[in-house]
Write an enzyme that holds these catalytic residues in place. Structure first.
Site, PDB file in Angstrom:
ATOM      1  N   GLU A  98     104.206   0.329  65.829  1.00 24.31           N
ATOM      2  CA  GLU A  98     103.725  -0.549  64.650  1.00 24.31           C
ATOM      3  C   GLU A  98     104.655  -2.015  64.827  1.00 24.31           C
ATOM      4  O   GLU A  98     105.820  -1.843  64.895  1.00 24.31           O
ATOM      5  CB  GLU A  98     103.789   0.004  63.032  1.00 24.31           C
ATOM      6  CG  GLU A  98     103.491  -0.994  62.206  1.00 24.31           C
ATOM      7  CD  GLU A  98     103.324  -0.408  60.814  1.00 24.31           C
ATOM      8  OE1 GLU A  98     102.308   0.510  60.604  1.00 24.31           O
ATOM      9  OE2 GLU A  98     103.963  -0.894  59.992  1.00 24.31           O
ATOM     10  N   THR A 112     100.473  -4.922  61.443  1.00 21.64           N
ATOM     11  CA  THR A 112     100.503  -4.999  59.808  1.00 21.64           C
ATOM     12  C   THR A 112     100.438  -6.184  59.482  1.00 21.64           C
ATOM     13  O   THR A 112     100.439  -7.272  60.337  1.00 21.64           O
ATOM     14  CB  THR A 112     101.735  -4.207  59.293  1.00 21.64           C
ATOM     15  OG1 THR A 112     101.503  -4.237  57.995  1.00 21.64           O
ATOM     16  CG2 THR A 112     103.070  -5.035  59.595  1.00 21.64           C
ATOM     17  N   TYR A 113     100.596  -6.587  58.033  1.00 14.05           N
ATOM     18  CA  TYR A 113     100.619  -7.793  57.442  1.00 14.05           C
ATOM     19  C   TYR A 113     102.104  -8.096  57.068  1.00 14.05           C
ATOM     20  O   TYR A 113     102.775  -7.133  57.135  1.00 14.05           O
ATOM     21  CB  TYR A 113      99.833  -7.944  56.375  1.00 14.05           C
ATOM     22  CG  TYR A 113      98.462  -7.870  56.060  1.00 14.05           C
ATOM     23  CD1 TYR A 113      97.527  -7.793  57.259  1.00 14.05           C
ATOM     24  CD2 TYR A 113      97.543  -7.340  54.963  1.00 14.05           C
ATOM     25  CE1 TYR A 113      96.271  -7.741  57.352  1.00 14.05           C
ATOM     26  CE2 TYR A 113      96.356  -7.250  54.934  1.00 14.05           C
ATOM     27  CZ  TYR A 113      95.474  -7.449  56.028  1.00 14.05           C
ATOM     28  OH  TYR A 113      94.265  -7.323  56.117  1.00 14.05           O
ATOM     29  N   GLN A 157     118.971  -1.860  55.406  1.00 12.98           N
ATOM     30  CA  GLN A 157     117.509  -1.560  55.763  1.00 12.98           C
ATOM     31  C   GLN A 157     116.992  -0.241  55.007  1.00 12.98           C
ATOM     32  O   GLN A 157     115.956  -0.060  54.569  1.00 12.98           O
ATOM     33  CB  GLN A 157     117.358  -1.408  57.311  1.00 12.98           C
ATOM     34  CG  GLN A 157     116.245  -0.930  57.908  1.00 12.98           C
ATOM     35  CD  GLN A 157     115.941  -0.364  59.281  1.00 12.98           C
ATOM     36  OE1 GLN A 157     117.097   0.228  59.805  1.00 12.98           O
ATOM     37  NE2 GLN A 157     115.071  -0.584  60.031  1.00 12.98           N
TER      38      GLN A 157
END
Length: 297
Positions: free
Chosen positions: A16, A47-48, A213
């Site tokens: 991704e 993805t966006y 993260q």
């Protein structure tokens, strides 16, 4: 279409990526794709940006992956802040660019929690979007699933009921939200089997590269950090390079265990880090090769 890949090969390995922010040049993601290309994933999902801010760019990048490198691409499509006309326009654009794989998602709440706009102008739930795409009959449809339940859902059992509704609406395969305890995934897989959710499920794995993260991920997803992972964080939180090394090693260990268990596929959340993804794939290349040969014979 990705659904046909499962008929000929398991496990799949997919990546991704996400578009760069609006003030960053688009070439940065093209360089990432180029660096990932020779790893030959079974597909790359796009993805966006945050809040659906890069929808147009997602179509452009998915097209680039498909038409430049002849890799299968999976375009994310959210419905919560899009009108039905918007959704059909995006689907038409994807079709025009030769993209036949869509990951159908509800999407994030709109800014200001303007729910009335979202509900009145489009689809409230992912299952409604899935049913609409299925009616068109032109796309392979993926959807998300949550081994520890969606953070907004009251219980895992209720979340599984909603998942069954999505699958029955026309889903061809599922990708899990990231998790750090494989046993949670295995228990989830058993529950889906009992509900006759019989589509392939790819396990989503994120290599943790820094403490900030993981703190953000936990706040957004509510995922569990097992004791083994917490020990790594506590030991190396003040040593960024050591934590990065340990995070990659932990992801590799998860993937090896998943592949040994016989998972349908592994979906790596690359965070656009091509070098990290390459290290992971190099670490499992012999295992991956053995499984592919096993499938062939």
């Amino acid at each position: 279409m990705i659904k046909y890949k499962f008929k000929n090969k398991r496990p799949l390995i997919s990546f991704e990526i996400f578009p760069p922010k609006r003030d960053y040049p688009i070439d940065t993601i093209y360089n990432t794709i180029k660096a990932l290309n020779d790893l030959r994933p079974d597909f790359i999902s796009v993805t966006y940006g945050a809040g659906g801010s890069t929808k147009d760019t997602t179509v452009e990048i998915a097209s680039f992956i498909k038409n430049k490198y002849n890799l299968s691409s999976l375009a994310h499509l959210t419905c919560f802040t899009s009108s039905r006309e918007d959704i059909d326009n995006i689907l038409n654009s994807l079709k025009a660019h030769g993209i036949r794989n869509v990951l159908a998602l509800r999407g994030d709440y709109p800014s200001g929690n303007n729910l009335s706009y979202a509900i009145s102008n489009g689809y409230k739930y992912a299952r409604d979007l899935i049913a609409h795409i299925r009616e068109r009959g032109e796309f392979c449809i993926g959807a998300a699933c949550y081994p520890e339940k969606h953070i907004e859902c009251k219980s895992l059992n209720l979340d599984l009921i909603y998942l069954k509704e999505k699958v029955d609406a026309g889903v061809d395969f599922l990708i899990t939200q990231l998790f750090f305890d494989n046993e949670i995934f295995y228990r989830f897989r058993e529950k889906t089997s009992k509900l006759n959710i019989d589509v392939p499920i790819l396990a989503g794995i994120l290599p943790v590269l820094n403490k900030k993260q993981i703190e953000r991920i936990v706040s957004l997803t509510g995922c569990t950090l097992p004791p083994k992972f917490l020990r790594i964080l506590q030991k190396y939180e003040h040593n960024p390079e050591a934590l990065k090394e340990a995070g990659i090693a932990y992801a590799v260990e998860q993937i090896v265990d998943l592949l040994s268990w016989g998972v349908d596929g592994v979906h790596i959340y690359t965070m656009n880090k091509a070098k990290t993804t390459r290290r992971i794939l190099n670490s499992i290349k012999n295992i991956r090769g053995a499984l592919v040969n096993e499938c062939v014979y």
